[in-house]
Design a protein around this motif. Structure first.
Motif, PDB file in Angstrom:
ATOM      1  N   PRO A   6       0.797  -1.232   0.000  1.00  0.00           N
ATOM      2  CA  PRO A   6       0.000   0.000   0.000  1.00  0.00           C
ATOM      3  C   PRO A   6       0.832   1.286   0.000  1.00  0.00           C
ATOM      4  O   PRO A   6       0.529   2.223  -0.728  1.00  0.00           O
ATOM      5  CB  PRO A   6      -0.828  -0.128   1.279  1.00  0.00           C
ATOM      6  CG  PRO A   6      -0.974  -1.591   1.484  1.00  0.00           C
ATOM      7  CD  PRO A   6       0.337  -2.176   1.042  1.00  0.00           C
ATOM      8  N   THR A  76     -10.857   2.881  -5.513  1.00  0.00           N
ATOM      9  CA  THR A  76      -9.409   2.959  -5.390  1.00  0.00           C
ATOM     10  C   THR A  76      -9.009   4.308  -4.810  1.00  0.00           C
ATOM     11  O   THR A  76      -9.822   5.248  -4.751  1.00  0.00           O
ATOM     12  CB  THR A  76      -8.711   2.789  -6.748  1.00  0.00           C
ATOM     13  OG1 THR A  76      -8.782   4.035  -7.486  1.00  0.00           O
ATOM     14  CG2 THR A  76      -9.371   1.689  -7.568  1.00  0.00           C
ATOM     15  N   TYR A  82     -13.500   7.597  -2.609  1.00  0.00           N
ATOM     16  CA  TYR A  82     -12.675   6.882  -1.629  1.00  0.00           C
ATOM     17  C   TYR A  82     -12.674   7.689  -0.341  1.00  0.00           C
ATOM     18  O   TYR A  82     -12.559   8.923  -0.372  1.00  0.00           O
ATOM     19  CB  TYR A  82     -11.255   6.743  -2.176  1.00  0.00           C
ATOM     20  CG  TYR A  82     -10.322   5.875  -1.368  1.00  0.00           C
ATOM     21  CD1 TYR A  82     -10.192   4.529  -1.638  1.00  0.00           C
ATOM     22  CD2 TYR A  82      -9.549   6.406  -0.342  1.00  0.00           C
ATOM     23  CE1 TYR A  82      -9.323   3.718  -0.924  1.00  0.00           C
ATOM     24  CE2 TYR A  82      -8.681   5.612   0.390  1.00  0.00           C
ATOM     25  CZ  TYR A  82      -8.569   4.260   0.088  1.00  0.00           C
ATOM     26  OH  TYR A  82      -7.700   3.475   0.804  1.00  0.00           O
ATOM     27  N   PRO A  93      -5.222   1.451   1.919  1.00  0.00           N
ATOM     28  CA  PRO A  93      -5.477   0.334   1.001  1.00  0.00           C
ATOM     29  C   PRO A  93      -5.618   0.865  -0.433  1.00  0.00           C
ATOM     30  O   PRO A  93      -6.390   1.801  -0.662  1.00  0.00           O
ATOM     31  CB  PRO A  93      -6.809  -0.233   1.489  1.00  0.00           C
ATOM     32  CG  PRO A  93      -6.963   0.265   2.883  1.00  0.00           C
ATOM     33  CD  PRO A  93      -6.267   1.573   2.946  1.00  0.00           C
ATOM     34  N   CYS A  95      -7.085  -0.463  -2.863  1.00  0.00           N
ATOM     35  CA  CYS A  95      -8.450  -0.732  -3.295  1.00  0.00           C
ATOM     36  C   CYS A  95      -9.302  -1.136  -2.101  1.00  0.00           C
ATOM     37  O   CYS A  95      -8.832  -1.849  -1.218  1.00  0.00           O
ATOM     38  CB  CYS A  95      -8.491  -1.868  -4.316  1.00  0.00           C
ATOM     39  SG  CYS A  95      -7.433  -1.644  -5.750  1.00  0.00           S
ATOM     40  N   LEU A  96     -10.521  -0.680  -2.087  1.00  0.00           N
ATOM     41  CA  LEU A  96     -11.497  -1.115  -1.103  1.00  0.00           C
ATOM     42  C   LEU A  96     -12.623  -1.846  -1.821  1.00  0.00           C
ATOM     43  O   LEU A  96     -13.210  -1.320  -2.769  1.00  0.00           O
ATOM     44  CB  LEU A  96     -12.091   0.076  -0.348  1.00  0.00           C
ATOM     45  CG  LEU A  96     -11.298   0.698   0.797  1.00  0.00           C
ATOM     46  CD1 LEU A  96     -12.076   1.875   1.373  1.00  0.00           C
ATOM     47  CD2 LEU A  96     -10.986  -0.320   1.881  1.00  0.00           C
ATOM     48  N   SER A 194     -13.554  -4.153   2.832  1.00  0.00           N
ATOM     49  CA  SER A 194     -12.319  -4.886   3.080  1.00  0.00           C
ATOM     50  C   SER A 194     -11.322  -4.567   1.976  1.00  0.00           C
ATOM     51  O   SER A 194     -11.710  -4.231   0.856  1.00  0.00           O
ATOM     52  CB  SER A 194     -12.578  -6.394   3.106  1.00  0.00           C
ATOM     53  OG  SER A 194     -11.367  -7.114   3.286  1.00  0.00           O
ATOM     54  N   GLU A 195     -10.033  -4.691   2.302  1.00  0.00           N
ATOM     55  CA  GLU A 195      -9.009  -4.608   1.264  1.00  0.00           C
ATOM     56  C   GLU A 195      -8.609  -5.997   0.786  1.00  0.00           C
ATOM     57  O   GLU A 195      -7.824  -6.140  -0.155  1.00  0.00           O
ATOM     58  CB  GLU A 195      -7.766  -3.865   1.762  1.00  0.00           C
ATOM     59  CG  GLU A 195      -6.954  -4.595   2.804  1.00  0.00           C
ATOM     60  CD  GLU A 195      -5.673  -3.872   3.182  1.00  0.00           C
ATOM     61  OE1 GLU A 195      -5.054  -3.230   2.313  1.00  0.00           O
ATOM     62  OE2 GLU A 195      -5.289  -3.936   4.364  1.00  0.00           O
ATOM     63  N   ILE A 213      -7.176   0.263   9.086  1.00  0.00           N
ATOM     64  CA  ILE A 213      -8.281   0.823   8.310  1.00  0.00           C
ATOM     65  C   ILE A 213      -9.363   1.343   9.255  1.00  0.00           C
ATOM     66  O   ILE A 213      -9.901   2.440   9.056  1.00  0.00           O
ATOM     67  CB  ILE A 213      -8.875  -0.225   7.351  1.00  0.00           C
ATOM     68  CG1 ILE A 213      -7.809  -0.690   6.361  1.00  0.00           C
ATOM     69  CG2 ILE A 213     -10.078   0.360   6.605  1.00  0.00           C
ATOM     70  CD1 ILE A 213      -8.285  -1.817   5.446  1.00  0.00           C
TER      71      ILE A 213
END
Length: 291
Positions: A6, A76, A82, A93, A95-96, A194-195, A213
């Motif tokens: 990350p 993202t 985001y 992260p 991406c989520l 979640s990532e 997170i």
């Protein structure tokens, strides 16, 4: 990409307005990106010109297809929707994966965490505070673990508020609620995020990642009940590193389950909380309307 987590991906993304442009960079150009260096640049360049890239792209497409079948979506760090606070941390992260609906950017959020082995006192305190904050327009974030987390999510829902569960597995699996007693209600009032990729299972290393997170996505973290060791203290530590506010509910000096929260207060790392107003006052009247 090998060696690109990350934090490194955030660095790469900051170096190019179009992230796909990184795929066209040469080895020497990659090495000039701050924080990358020659060795990692060589590893990235080798990956981008190997069959592994096509395999990774195919797997990413498969993940998105599975996510869409679940009625979810992906955000993202380059996307406008985001979570803004989460984007600020050192290692957001990239991406989520999201099922449900995240609250609008102007909705304040507080994370409520604590032990899985919650006492009656702990569950009552979590319910009182999470429900009270949710009723005042604050989104409640937590990890949907047994004990304090579950009590916080449930109280937010019952108060008619918004709640978001951050998972250490993929959003297709809620191992703490296999019968679906709570998570479908969370989807109605908020989201599961979640990532981790779809199909991911739990392991010990994923919980600290998940905890950063939980603390990073909210303005502050409230630890309701914790022993001297545990994931909730890890979340509090992440919050402090991320320059977020930390709150703790004092407990009995005779309770092993409150030694962690009492220590946070004793060492000046957390503000003691005995009522919803103790949290709201720390942020001022603009954080959430009372009444």
């Amino acid at each position: 990409m090998p060696g690109v987590g990350p934090a490194k991906l955030k660095t790469l993304a900051a170096s190019r307005p179009d992230l796909t442009g990184i795929l066209r960079l040469g080895r020497n150009e990659l090495a000039l990106v701050p924080g990358i260096g020659e060795k990692l640049a060589a590893d990235i360049h080798r990956f981008l010109h190997s069959p592994a890239l096509k395999t990774a792209e195919d797997e990413a497409e498969r993940q998105l297809e599975q996510l869409h079948r679940l009625g979810g979506r992906m955000a993202t760090i380059l996307d406008a929707d985001y979570p803004s606070l989460l984007r600020e941390i050192y290692d957001p992260p990239p991406c989520l994966f999201i099922r449900g609906t995240l609250p609008p950017p102007d909705v304040p959020g507080i994370s409520v965490v604590g032990t899985r082995k919650a006492s009656t006192y702990g569950r009552s305190a979590a319910s009182l505070l999470a429900g009270g904050l949710a009723a005042r327009g604050v989104c409640i974030y937590s990890g949907l673990a047994y004990g304090i987390d579950t009590a916080a999510h449930r109280a937010a829902i019952e108060a008619g508020g918004t709640t978001v569960a951050v998972l250490a597995t993929g959003v297709d699996t809620v191992y703490t609620d296999p019968n679906g007693k709570l998570w479908p209600r969370i989807l109605e009032r908020g989201a599961l995020i979640s990532e981790e990729w779809i199909g991911s299972e739990t392991d010990a290393g994923k919980f600290p990642k998940r905890n950063r997170i939980i603390s990073g996505i909210s303005a502050g973290t409230l630890v309701v009940e914790s022993a001297l060791r545990g994931g909730s203290l890890n979340t509090a530590s992440s919050a402090l590193e991320q320059n977020r506010e930390v709150f703790a509910v004092p407990g009995s000096i005779f309770s092993e389950g409150s030694r962690g929260t009492n220590r946070l207060i004793q060492e000046g790392q957390a503000k003691p909380v005995m009522a919803v107003e103790d949290v709201l006052q720390e942020f001022g009247p603009a954080f959430a309307p009372i009444g």
